[in-house]
Design a protein around this motif. Structure first.
Motif, PDB file in Angstrom:
ATOM      1  N   UNK B   5      68.703  98.753 -13.894  1.00 25.03           N
ATOM      2  CA  UNK B   5      69.422  98.780 -15.150  1.00 25.03           C
ATOM      3  C   UNK B   5      70.198  97.495 -15.332  1.00 25.03           C
ATOM      4  N   UNK B   6      71.093  97.495 -16.283  1.00 25.60           N
ATOM      5  CA  UNK B   6      71.819  96.267 -16.553  1.00 25.60           C
ATOM      6  C   UNK B   6      73.198  96.237 -15.911  1.00 25.60           C
ATOM      7  N   UNK B   7      73.621  97.326 -15.267  1.00 27.37           N
ATOM      8  CA  UNK B   7      74.897  97.265 -14.570  1.00 27.37           C
ATOM      9  C   UNK B   7      74.689  97.588 -13.100  1.00 27.37           C
ATOM     10  N   UNK B   8      75.639  97.125 -12.280  1.00 30.67           N
ATOM     11  CA  UNK B   8      75.573  97.336 -10.842  1.00 30.67           C
ATOM     12  C   UNK B   8      75.474  98.824 -10.529  1.00 30.67           C
ATOM     13  N   UNK B   9      76.238  99.612 -11.286  1.00 27.75           N
ATOM     14  CA  UNK B   9      76.266 101.042 -10.981  1.00 27.75           C
ATOM     15  C   UNK B   9      74.908 101.699 -11.127  1.00 27.75           C
ATOM     16  N   UNK B  10      74.051 101.123 -11.953  1.00 25.83           N
ATOM     17  CA  UNK B  10      72.751 101.728 -12.117  1.00 25.83           C
ATOM     18  C   UNK B  10      71.807 101.409 -10.965  1.00 25.83           C
ATOM     19  N   UNK B  11      72.144 100.388 -10.158  1.00 27.41           N
ATOM     20  CA  UNK B  11      71.250 100.088  -9.032  1.00 27.41           C
ATOM     21  C   UNK B  11      71.798 100.603  -7.706  1.00 27.41           C
ATOM     22  N   UNK B  12      73.039 101.065  -7.688  1.00 25.21           N
ATOM     23  CA  UNK B  12      73.680 101.426  -6.415  1.00 25.21           C
ATOM     24  C   UNK B  12      73.367 102.856  -5.998  1.00 25.21           C
TER      25      UNK B  12
END
Lengths: 215, 215, 215, 215
Positions: B5-12
């Protein structure tokens, strides 16, 4: 699976699953060792429910620093696993970067106990912050090293974005921690509360942000 | 394996095997730390086999609370692994739900030691029950969250049944624990014995029920 | 991967890799906790190399019981992994059998410390033997349960042989341990030495036996 | 996956992933237990930031020996994982060689605490060196055993080179440690510093050497 070079160093430290296993092990133990610092109040002097309740209340600073450090370890463990979604190769140097990261993970139960024992001193906050800072520094180096050596596995066009997201995250978090720690020159408790709020933001506030995203 | 995704939270926090590894680690340590609360009676004063036997008998409350907590951890570990037979995706929030679950797992050696040290106080039973309740609450949230976000992997037609079974199990068990804990207003030892019996039912009585089923 | 039944118990505890992970975790911690019983002699009273050497010699009983228990855990861990070469399915009951096995694994650091503290009492030897016996009993039940429910994966014609080998091994070893423990009615140290020799036979003597085989 | 022989010993200890799991577990715990030797200075007597800072400085020998042992464990863990990049089969004897290796891993927290408590005695340095030596000896035996029984998996033509690299590494490192330890007959602190420098060379100096290689 492995390419063999002509020196020992070129064959050492290449097993990513082992790096993940030792990391999970050290984190699991550090998370659990923290609780050993909370000593059960001894029974002879305690004669009423009220006295027992008071003795439990006296442990509040211990519980707070336990919670604080659980958050810290949780945040760095999440950061570590997030990087290793992408890192799928390793070498001897990355191996040692991870080990140094774990060195600072395993020191956290000490700096936590030091903070909860000497919570009214700037030095304790400083030492605790130093531990967080070193964790952040090494996990940043870990990513930069892995990225530069192309140990990252994801679609080529996404690499720059992921690189940016992971780096930015660490830098912003570390800036906030440093500012929080600096507050101890104004008031130590303010400093600790701000650090806890930053932690909670990284662990919890995201729920709300996500809800906003999906709207 | 991952969608970016476009934010860190979406990859964590997307790596389920790491979630399982850190959970097994924390459970394994908590299970083993419990035994540290059973201190070996020291040798100088003990001069006969009989005196040694008596000193061992004095440890009975410690052994009981050790056994009680081993059961508790075993039950929640089994519940955790059962959910993760089906949960095969994760995100940052599920990651943190698991970490909060582990927070209460790692607190259990403390509440256990507190109970065995102050076994004659309602507060100890209450605190121990609170720990069990929070474990149940978080593992319930974990399942509901995973189910709602469709992180469950099993044949589509079985999903509602599995969902019902897992939810019902937690709610019934927690109701029984709460009733058991409430008994401490009548008699504390009765309360503890009832909680142990509930635990044993979940661990052992199933043998007999199974035998009935297969007849 | 999983067959879904109509009750919670039929879906619980089916993940063999998790059973192996929690077992390795508990064994690893028990193996390492044993060393915490060996306390470093404190420095103030010790003024010469000779005095330090003597203080180290005084720790010999601790080292011996540490070594003894490391052997014990090693033997049972090897037995556990050997069974799980073949066991590749699980259910809720096997899950709990393994957990009870781990209960006795995690008690071993206690019975070891008890033995090294009270080495001149028959009760300590008896308690230590009881721990070994219960480990043997549960690992035997584990195999019989898995075999009867056909959770074993190997060529069909080899099953009876493997079944016989694994059962016989446990029964012979337990008979030897029981005989060794009974010797404590003649002489306690003799009893301990014989148990250690049995352990060493299982860990080491095999080297020579193998050499004979390959001749 | 397994070949069945006619004796129990031929079927035992063949699961390499379990050997890796128990090793990672023991290493992770040993790495983290080391920190328990650093006790937080207690608060009553400490009234100023300066006094707290002094109490922290007094812990320096503890931090140094902690760091020393973290390096030691890191080096042997890396060596262990490097061998297991290639070792992909096992038998009962290799199983026990690994367990003996872990015996000396789990003793390191003791010899480290012994060293930091009695840093001014040759005996402490000697004991610490003995621990390193035994680790080196067993890991050497491990490789030789695995190589001779052809449990190594890599392209046939690379085998002699890898064999040479791994053996040479252990022998050179152990020679350096032995020389470093012998220095304690001249000066104990010199001896410890030289051992630390050897460790750092294996962990860090490689960075520079690599840079040279890639030029």
């Amino acid at each position: 699976m492995t390419t063999t070079g002509s020196t020992y160093n070129q064959i050492a430290g290449q097993k990513v699953p082992r790096l993940e296993a030792i990391s999970d092990g050290v984190f699991a133990i550090a998370l659990t060792l923290l609780v050993l610092d909370i000593k059960v109040p001894m029974g002879e002097a305690i004669k009423t429910e009220r006295a027992l309740f008071d003795s439990l209340c006296n442990l509040m600073p211990k519980f707070l620093s336990y919670f604080l450090s659980f958050m810290t370890l949780g945040i760095f463990w999440t950061g570590h696993t997030t990087q290793f979604i992408y890192i799928d190769k390793s070498d001897r140097h990355l191996n040692w970067i991870v080990l140094f990261f774990l060195l600072f993970v395993s020191l956290l139960p000490f700096t936590t106990a030091f903070l909860s024992e000497h919570i009214h001193f700037k030095l304790s906050v400083g030492l605790y912050w130093l531990n967080i800072f070193l964790l952040g520094l090494v996990i940043y180096i870990q990513w930069v090293y892995a990225y530069r050596h192309d140990y990252i596995s994801c679609p080529e066009e996404q690499k720059p974005l992921i690189n940016k997201l992971i780096r930015k995250r660490i830098i912003i978090a570390q800036t906030l921690y440093a500012l929080g720690a600096l507050l101890c020159f104004i008031n130590i408790y303010l400093s600790i509360i701000v650090i806890i709020l930053i932690q909670l933001n990284y662990a919890l506030a995201l729920f709300s942000r996500r809800r906003k995203n999906s709207n």
